[in-house]
Write a protein that holds these residues in place. Structure first.
Motif, PDB file in Angstrom:
ATOM      1  N   LYS A 123       2.759 -29.287 -15.229  1.00  0.00           N
ATOM      2  CA  LYS A 123       2.881 -30.122 -16.423  1.00  0.00           C
ATOM      3  C   LYS A 123       1.693 -29.916 -17.368  1.00  0.00           C
ATOM      4  O   LYS A 123       1.854 -29.863 -18.600  1.00  0.00           O
ATOM      5  CB  LYS A 123       2.927 -31.572 -15.936  1.00  0.00           C
ATOM      6  CG  LYS A 123       3.033 -32.637 -16.971  1.00  0.00           C
ATOM      7  CD  LYS A 123       3.138 -33.981 -16.243  1.00  0.00           C
ATOM      8  CE  LYS A 123       3.037 -35.157 -17.159  1.00  0.00           C
ATOM      9  NZ  LYS A 123       2.928 -36.431 -16.409  1.00  0.00           N
ATOM     10  N   ARG A 254       4.057 -27.759 -21.001  1.00  0.00           N
ATOM     11  CA  ARG A 254       5.494 -27.752 -21.255  1.00  0.00           C
ATOM     12  C   ARG A 254       5.790 -27.305 -22.678  1.00  0.00           C
ATOM     13  O   ARG A 254       6.909 -26.910 -22.990  1.00  0.00           O
ATOM     14  CB  ARG A 254       6.065 -29.147 -20.992  1.00  0.00           C
ATOM     15  CG  ARG A 254       5.781 -29.600 -19.570  1.00  0.00           C
ATOM     16  CD  ARG A 254       5.967 -31.080 -19.378  1.00  0.00           C
ATOM     17  NE  ARG A 254       5.176 -31.892 -20.282  1.00  0.00           N
ATOM     18  CZ  ARG A 254       5.221 -33.215 -20.339  1.00  0.00           C
ATOM     19  NH1 ARG A 254       6.041 -33.865 -19.533  1.00  0.00           N
ATOM     20  NH2 ARG A 254       4.470 -33.881 -21.183  1.00  0.00           N
ATOM     21  N   PRO A 282      12.430 -27.734 -15.680  1.00  0.00           N
ATOM     22  CA  PRO A 282      12.673 -27.871 -17.121  1.00  0.00           C
ATOM     23  C   PRO A 282      14.160 -27.859 -17.446  1.00  0.00           C
ATOM     24  O   PRO A 282      14.933 -27.136 -16.826  1.00  0.00           O
ATOM     25  CB  PRO A 282      12.017 -26.625 -17.715  1.00  0.00           C
ATOM     26  CG  PRO A 282      11.302 -25.946 -16.613  1.00  0.00           C
ATOM     27  CD  PRO A 282      11.732 -26.504 -15.319  1.00  0.00           C
TER      28      PRO A 282
END
Ligand code: SIN
Length: 284
Positions: A123, A254, A282
């Motif tokens: 992340k 991300r 994702p």
């Protein structure tokens, strides 16, 4: 005015680092982060994607506490002799008895998302500068949400539903040098992903790791990947960070890619990193 002896707390301030992404944080005591500080940091990290906290060099425990404001930390893939805690990844060109003490030791590194070759990439990444060369070794960050937003509508429509194969050979800094073992981890991800908390879309491909758009013929895939990487890496989406020892920098893995510029290998560069893990793959 007599000195009352009381410490006055400065408010947390976020100053944009340019038009692309990033903000400099002032007023944070990294040795004593309150729950409210952590909440405000998180909110602004979602907004700016990269936060830079200038300050003195801190301990590994304090770096871990800072990283945990953004989620659970993963352990480093390889423990270094220069790290005490398992969460600390050392990135350094320092060699002891001819052996590197850390990962990614030398020179330029092309744009990438960390761990894009894994089913669940991380992340966030946090880097803390301990020793830096006199020049170079800067880390560049590109805003993949802004890169997506500014694509022509026809390209956005073309990217709908596309997925890409991502691979990586540990330690490689340029895609042309990759040599993959048969058991090397690989991952297929959407070419465009959504950041869950904000609902914002981001391009999710990079030059170092994305090999192929699976739904397109090879030549078309190569041409589209080159076009998207060239677009995303253009200066208008980039913040280039020149390090000062003590800097702590956190990026949203991300929706940003990062790269490193070349530097003189005769000078020492030592960074400590912690990695914030993610819990879901994702999605578009
Ligand atoms: C990394 O990609 O985590 C390393 C970046 C750097 O050394 O500046």
């Amino acid at each position: 005015m007599p000195d009352s002896g009381e410490e006055t707390e400065l408010p947390l301030t976020f100053t944009p680092l340019g038009t692309a992404l990033g903000a400099r944080v002032t007023g944070l005591d990294v040795t004593n982060i309150s729950t409210e500080d952590a909440r405000v940091l998180y909110e602004n990290w979602l907004k700016y994607h990269v936060l830079v906290v200038p300050g003195p060099i801190i301990s590994e425990d304090q770096l871990v506490d800072f990283g945990r404001c953004f989620g659970a930390l993963e352990n480093a893939r390889r423990q270094s002799v220069l790290a005490l805690r398992p969460e600390i990844m050392v990135i350094s060109n320092i060699r002891e008895n001819g052996e590197t003490v850390g990962a990614l030791p030398d020179g330029e590194l092309s744009f990438h998302f960390d761990r894009l070759h894994q089913k669940v990439p991380n992340k966030a990444g946090v880097l803390h500068a301990m020793e830096i060369p006199d020049a170079g070794g800067d880390t560049w960050f590109a805003n993949m949400s802004l890169a997506y937003d500014t694509l022509p509508e026809a390209t956005k429509a073309r990217l709908e539903g596309l997925t890409a194969l991502n691979t990586y050979e540990y330690g490689q800094t340029h895609s042309a040098n990759k040599k993959l073992d048969a058991d090397a981890p690989t991952a297929v991800h959407p070419v465009v992903r959504t950041v869950p908390e904000t609902g914002r879309k981001a391009l999710f491909i990079c030059r170092l790791m994305t090999d192929r758009i699976l739904e397109l013929p090879e030549a078309e895939s190569r041409a589209l990947l080159d076009e998207l990487c060239d677009h995303a890496e253009s200066q208008r989406f980039v913040y280039a960070h020149q390090w000062t020892p003590g800097d702590i920098l956190i990026w949203d893995n991300r929706c940003t890619i990062h790269a490193r510029t070349d530097f003189d290998g005769r000078q020492r560069r030592l960074m400590k990193r912690v990695t914030v893990g993610d819990d879901t793959p994702p999605v578009h």
